[in-house]
Scaffold this active site. Structure first.
Site, mmCIF file in Angstrom:
data_model
loop_
_atom_site.group_PDB
_atom_site.id
_atom_site.type_symbol
_atom_site.label_atom_id
_atom_site.label_comp_id
_atom_site.label_asym_id
_atom_site.label_seq_id
_atom_site.Cartn_x
_atom_site.Cartn_y
_atom_site.Cartn_z
ATOM 1 N N HIS A 1 0.812 -1.225 0.000
ATOM 2 C CA HIS A 1 0.000 0.000 0.000
ATOM 3 C C HIS A 1 0.845 1.275 0.000
ATOM 4 O O HIS A 1 0.712 2.146 -0.862
ATOM 5 C CB HIS A 1 -0.887 0.045 1.250
ATOM 6 C CG HIS A 1 -1.766 -1.132 1.449
ATOM 7 N ND1 HIS A 1 -2.875 -1.380 0.670
ATOM 8 C CD2 HIS A 1 -1.731 -2.136 2.365
ATOM 9 C CE1 HIS A 1 -3.484 -2.479 1.105
ATOM 10 N NE2 HIS A 1 -2.805 -2.953 2.125
HETATM 11 C C1 BDR Z 1 -2.876 0.902 5.433
HETATM 12 O O1 BDR Z 1 -3.071 0.502 6.782
HETATM 13 C C2 BDR Z 1 -1.848 0.091 7.353
HETATM 14 O O2 BDR Z 1 -1.994 -1.126 8.000
HETATM 15 C C3 BDR Z 1 -0.829 0.056 6.244
HETATM 16 O O3 BDR Z 1 0.434 0.488 6.723
HETATM 17 C C4 BDR Z 1 -1.385 1.001 5.216
HETATM 18 O O4 BDR Z 1 -0.960 2.328 5.439
HETATM 19 C C5 BDR Z 1 -3.590 -0.071 4.523
HETATM 20 O O5 BDR Z 1 -4.950 -0.095 4.823
#
Ligand code: BDR
Ligand code: CA
Length: 318
Positions: free
Chosen positions: A244
């Site tokens: 992500h």
């Molecule tokens: C986001 O939530 C976190 O767990 C990850 O680092 C990312 O920024 C994904 O939903």
């Protein structure tokens, strides 16, 4: 898809990164320090409590051998109790990875640093990789900064389904009131939501390409992603994880690889089943006022290649 990416020397973006490391935040810090000049790192409660996300940011920067300033920020959201993602990222936020403790102490005062560094560097993009609490506090103190920033690239939200709930993405879910402040600030916002970041997946095969590299950064990533893939097997049945947060960095440094469409986006604050959903209006209404550039598609192969390059190459000289 063909993925020749030209890395132009001497034209590095300048970034300020707010994050909650977190596995993919750690990768994003590595990628950012290769492809951009990182002026400041601030930390926030999110994947883990803020003392851990701060220590993790410092540990990753130590691995990169950079002295980028790190300031810790909000320990809790604007309203309600903190929510963590320890079931994904492990008790320390990095899956117990084998990195030494930070070699320097953490400083506090993220919000005043964000204000100062944004003011002094009007060309620097903000990249937000965690809950938006620090940014909301900044805009509450200095709403004028929204107009002065070149933009904010956010990993958060979704133009499709969620992960924290059927419709809410974790970073927005952890502090929807902060997200609403930021989305309504008037700043130029580029949103890398789950609908986009799920197109950039680390697979077992991709991870294998790091295993024979005699490089501490590669060894770190193998350990990091092996843990995450194992967690994903339990959570989703697949040994693969969406990368992500690096997407939000590359959305600034390599924006030509993305397709963004301006859309009106609001954050749902009260819905019984839809709290923290980013409601993206895709109707072609005359007179609609888009406030967010919503990411829809990305050259996934090119992004995976860039993330690998950023990780293995380490810090490039500015
Ligand atoms: C986001 O939530 C976190 O767990 C990850 O680092 C990312 O920024 C994904 O939903
Ligand atoms: Ca994150």
């Amino acid at each position: 898809m063909h993925c020749l990416v030209i890395d132009l020397p001497g034209m590095k973006a300048r970034l300020i990164i707010d994050c909650d490391p977190g596995h993919d935040d750690a990768l994003a810090l590595m990628v950012a320090h290769h492809f951009a000049e990182v002026l400041l790192v601030t930390t926030v409660s999110g994947n883990a409590p803020v003392d851990l996300t701060t220590a993790n940011a410092l540990r990753v920067l130590d691995l990169l051998e950079v002295a980028t300033p790190v300031y810790s920020g909000a320990a809790e959201p604007l309203q309600g109790a903190p929510r963590y993602a320890l079931h994904v990222h492990g008790a320390d936020g990095l899956g117990g990875v084998d990195l030494p403790p930070p070699g320097r102490p953490a400083a506090s005062g993220a919000v005043s640093q964000l204000i100062d560094v944004c003011e002094a560097n009007p060309d620097a993009w903000l990249v937000a990789l965690g809950p938006l609490t620090n940014l909301a506090q900044m805009f509450r103190l200095r709403p004028d900064l929204a107009e002065r920033l070149p933009g904010i690239s956010i990993m958060g939200g979704s133009a499709a389904g969620g992960n924290a709930t059927p419709v809410a993405e974790f970073n927005i879910f952890a502090d929807p009131y902060a997200a609403a402040v930021v989305f309504e600030s008037g700043a130029r916002i580029r949103m890398c939501g789950l609908n986009l970041t799920r197109q950039v997946m680390s697979s077992a095969g991709w991870l294998d390409t790091f295993r024979d590299q005699n490089n501490p950064r590669a060894r770190f990533v193998v350990q990091l992603l092996t843990f995450l893939h194992e967690r994903m097997v339990h959570l989703t049945g697949q040994a693969a994880a969406a990368l992500h947060d690096p997407c939000a960095v590359l959305a600034v440094t390599h924006q030509q690889l993305f397709n963004f469409v301006p859309r009106p986006v609001t954050v749902e604050l009260t819905g019984r089943h839809t709290r923290a959903m980013t409601v993206v209006d895709e109707r072609p209404l005359p007179g609609s006022r888009p406030n967010v550039e919503v990411g829809y598609t990305v050259d996934s192969a090119a992004l995976l290649s860039l993330i690998r390059t950023g990780i293995l190459a380490g810090v490039s000289s500015i």
